[in-house]
Design a protein around this motif. Structure first.
Motif, short mmCIF file in Angstrom:
data_model
loop_
_atom_site.label_atom_id
_atom_site.label_comp_id
_atom_site.label_asym_id
_atom_site.label_seq_id
_atom_site.Cartn_x
_atom_site.Cartn_y
_atom_site.Cartn_z
N ALA A 81 4.88 17.11 -12.94
CA ALA A 81 4.44 15.73 -13.17
C ALA A 81 2.96 15.65 -13.50
N VAL A 82 2.17 16.62 -13.04
CA VAL A 82 0.73 16.60 -13.32
C VAL A 82 0.46 16.63 -14.82
N ASP A 83 1.14 17.53 -15.53
CA ASP A 83 0.93 17.63 -16.98
C ASP A 83 1.35 16.34 -17.68
N VAL A 84 2.47 15.76 -17.24
CA VAL A 84 2.94 14.50 -17.82
C VAL A 84 1.92 13.39 -17.58
N ALA A 85 1.35 13.36 -16.38
CA ALA A 85 0.38 12.32 -16.03
C ALA A 85 -0.89 12.43 -16.86
N PHE A 86 -1.39 13.65 -17.05
CA PHE A 86 -2.60 13.82 -17.87
C PHE A 86 -2.33 13.36 -19.31
N ALA A 87 -1.16 13.70 -19.84
CA ALA A 87 -0.83 13.29 -21.21
C ALA A 87 -0.72 11.78 -21.32
N GLU A 88 -0.10 11.14 -20.33
CA GLU A 88 0.04 9.68 -20.36
C GLU A 88 -1.32 8.99 -20.24
N ALA A 89 -2.18 9.50 -19.36
CA ALA A 89 -3.50 8.91 -19.20
C ALA A 89 -4.30 9.02 -20.49
N ALA A 90 -4.17 10.16 -21.18
CA ALA A 90 -4.88 10.35 -22.44
C ALA A 90 -4.37 9.36 -23.49
N ARG A 91 -3.05 9.19 -23.59
CA ARG A 91 -2.49 8.26 -24.58
C ARG A 91 -2.93 6.84 -24.30
N ARG A 92 -3.00 6.48 -23.05
CA ARG A 92 -3.33 5.11 -22.66
C ARG A 92 -4.83 4.89 -22.52
N ARG A 93 -5.61 5.97 -22.64
CA ARG A 93 -7.06 5.90 -22.45
C ARG A 93 -7.39 5.28 -21.10
N ALA A 94 -6.68 5.76 -20.10
CA ALA A 94 -6.78 5.20 -18.76
C ALA A 94 -7.29 6.25 -17.79
N GLU A 95 -7.86 5.79 -16.70
CA GLU A 95 -8.24 6.70 -15.61
C GLU A 95 -6.97 7.22 -14.95
N LEU A 96 -7.01 8.48 -14.54
CA LEU A 96 -5.91 9.09 -13.80
C LEU A 96 -6.31 9.19 -12.34
N VAL A 97 -5.50 8.59 -11.48
CA VAL A 97 -5.74 8.67 -10.03
C VAL A 97 -4.66 9.56 -9.42
N ALA A 98 -5.08 10.72 -8.95
CA ALA A 98 -4.17 11.66 -8.29
C ALA A 98 -4.16 11.37 -6.80
N VAL A 99 -3.01 10.95 -6.29
CA VAL A 99 -2.90 10.47 -4.90
C VAL A 99 -2.06 11.43 -4.08
N HIS A 100 -2.57 11.76 -2.90
CA HIS A 100 -1.77 12.53 -1.94
C HIS A 100 -1.80 11.81 -0.60
N ALA A 101 -0.61 11.58 -0.04
CA ALA A 101 -0.51 10.93 1.27
C ALA A 101 -0.46 12.00 2.36
N TRP A 102 -1.18 11.75 3.42
CA TRP A 102 -1.22 12.71 4.52
C TRP A 102 -1.05 11.98 5.85
N GLN A 103 -0.52 12.72 6.81
CA GLN A 103 -0.33 12.19 8.15
C GLN A 103 -1.40 12.79 9.07
N ALA A 104 -2.12 11.95 9.76
CA ALA A 104 -3.21 12.41 10.62
C ALA A 104 -2.68 13.17 11.83
N ASP A 105 -3.41 14.22 12.22
CA ASP A 105 -3.08 14.93 13.45
C ASP A 105 -3.55 14.10 14.64
N LYS A 106 -2.80 14.20 15.73
CA LYS A 106 -3.18 13.42 16.92
C LYS A 106 -4.56 13.83 17.43
N GLY A 107 -4.90 15.10 17.24
CA GLY A 107 -6.18 15.56 17.75
C GLY A 107 -7.37 15.09 16.94
N SER A 108 -7.17 14.77 15.65
CA SER A 108 -8.28 14.32 14.80
C SER A 108 -7.78 13.24 13.84
N PRO A 109 -7.46 12.07 14.38
CA PRO A 109 -6.86 11.01 13.57
C PRO A 109 -7.79 10.44 12.51
N GLY A 110 -9.08 10.68 12.62
CA GLY A 110 -10.00 10.05 11.68
C GLY A 110 -10.34 10.89 10.47
#
Length: 270
Positions: free
Chosen positions: A155-184
């Motif tokens: 999907a990364v390659d597809v996203a770069f190609a779409e962003a280029a066609r649309r002349r748009a910024e690409l925001v690569a998002v990753h969701a993560w779950q905080a550890d109880k020991g270091s939630p911040g």
């Protein structure tokens, strides 16, 4: 693959929204657009199609030309089940576009069976469009969901190609779950994975401005929230947490069902 976008139509309002999105995608690619209606014959033994089918695809093709007058548009009625027909069409296409729910959608279900099955079996990326999506919206970034899975990497390659066609910024998002020991604090492993996912692509696509966004929360919540400001959301069909035996990952299904913009689902096919 050739320079071809295929859109599946069934005469519903949402399929016309898909036609508009497909026409825009074809125009950005400089590609031809093929409008396809999968028809189950009214007289199976004689393979006689519904006489309304020709009218249906003609009206859809006319709508496509209204949206993108410069695109070469063809239309076809193909006998067979919609998923089977569109999967076959995907072998020669760069992109398949479908409405999230057509005439065959079951009342109460948010997503029809055709887009789910198609996204799981298509030989090219699948764009799902809801009627509520603003098909002409060109503002906002292209959002990419990253989880380090093979489909996500594709999907990364597809996203770069779409962003280029649309002349748009690409925001690569990753969701993560905080550890109880270091939630911040975001874990370093997640930061490294997100950086690795787009490494090298920025060199080959210097015209695309990229922003990395590490967000605490579940993937589905994070991506649906990010889609509110996006013109397009791109996700892998199955992520690292996908349950064996399911046709499509739960995160991609949630995105296709609830995202506030069109969603492109990408599956690694090689």
């Amino acid at each position: 693959m050739g320079d071809l976008v295929v859109v599946g139509v069934d005469g519903s309002a949402v399929s016309l929204a898909a036609v508009a999105a497909a026409a825009g995608a074809a125009a950005r690619r400089g590609a031809a657009l093929r409008v396809v209606h999968a028809d189950v014959p009214v007289k199976p033994r004689l393979m006689v199609p519904d006489p309304m089918s020709r009218t249906l695809v003609h009206e859809a093709a006319t709508h496509a030309l209204d949206v993108a007058p410069g695109v070469a548009v063809t239309a076809a009625v193909v006998t067979g089940d919609a998923v089977y027909v569109l999967e076959a069409e995907s072998r020669a296409a760069d992109l398949i576009v479908v409405g999230s729910r057509g005439r065959g959608g079951v009342m109460g279900l948010l997503l029809g069976s055709t887009p789910v099955s198609l996204a799981a079996h298509s030989h090219c990326p699948v764009m799902t469009v809801r009627e509520e999506h603003p098909t002409s919206a060109d503002a906002g970034p292209v959002v990419l969901g990253v989880d380090g899975s093979p489909d996500s990497d594709e999907a990364v390659d597809v996203a770069f190609a779409e962003a280029a066609r649309r002349r748009a910024e690409l925001v690569a998002v990753h969701a993560w779950q905080a550890d109880k020991g270091s939630p911040g604090a975001a874990p370093g492993a997640a930061e490294q994975m997100l950086a690795r996912a787009i490494a090298g692509r920025t060199d080959t696509r210097p015209d695309v401005r990229v922003r990395r966004d590490l967000v605490g929360g579940t993937a589905r919540e994070v991506l649906i929230e990010a889609s509110k400001a996006a013109q397009l959301l791109i996700v892998g069909a199955r992520g690292r947490g996908a349950v064996a035996g399911l046709l499509l990952g739960s995160v991609s299904q949630a995105a296709m069902t609830h995202a506030h913009c069109p969603v492109v689902t990408v599956r690694r096919t090689r």
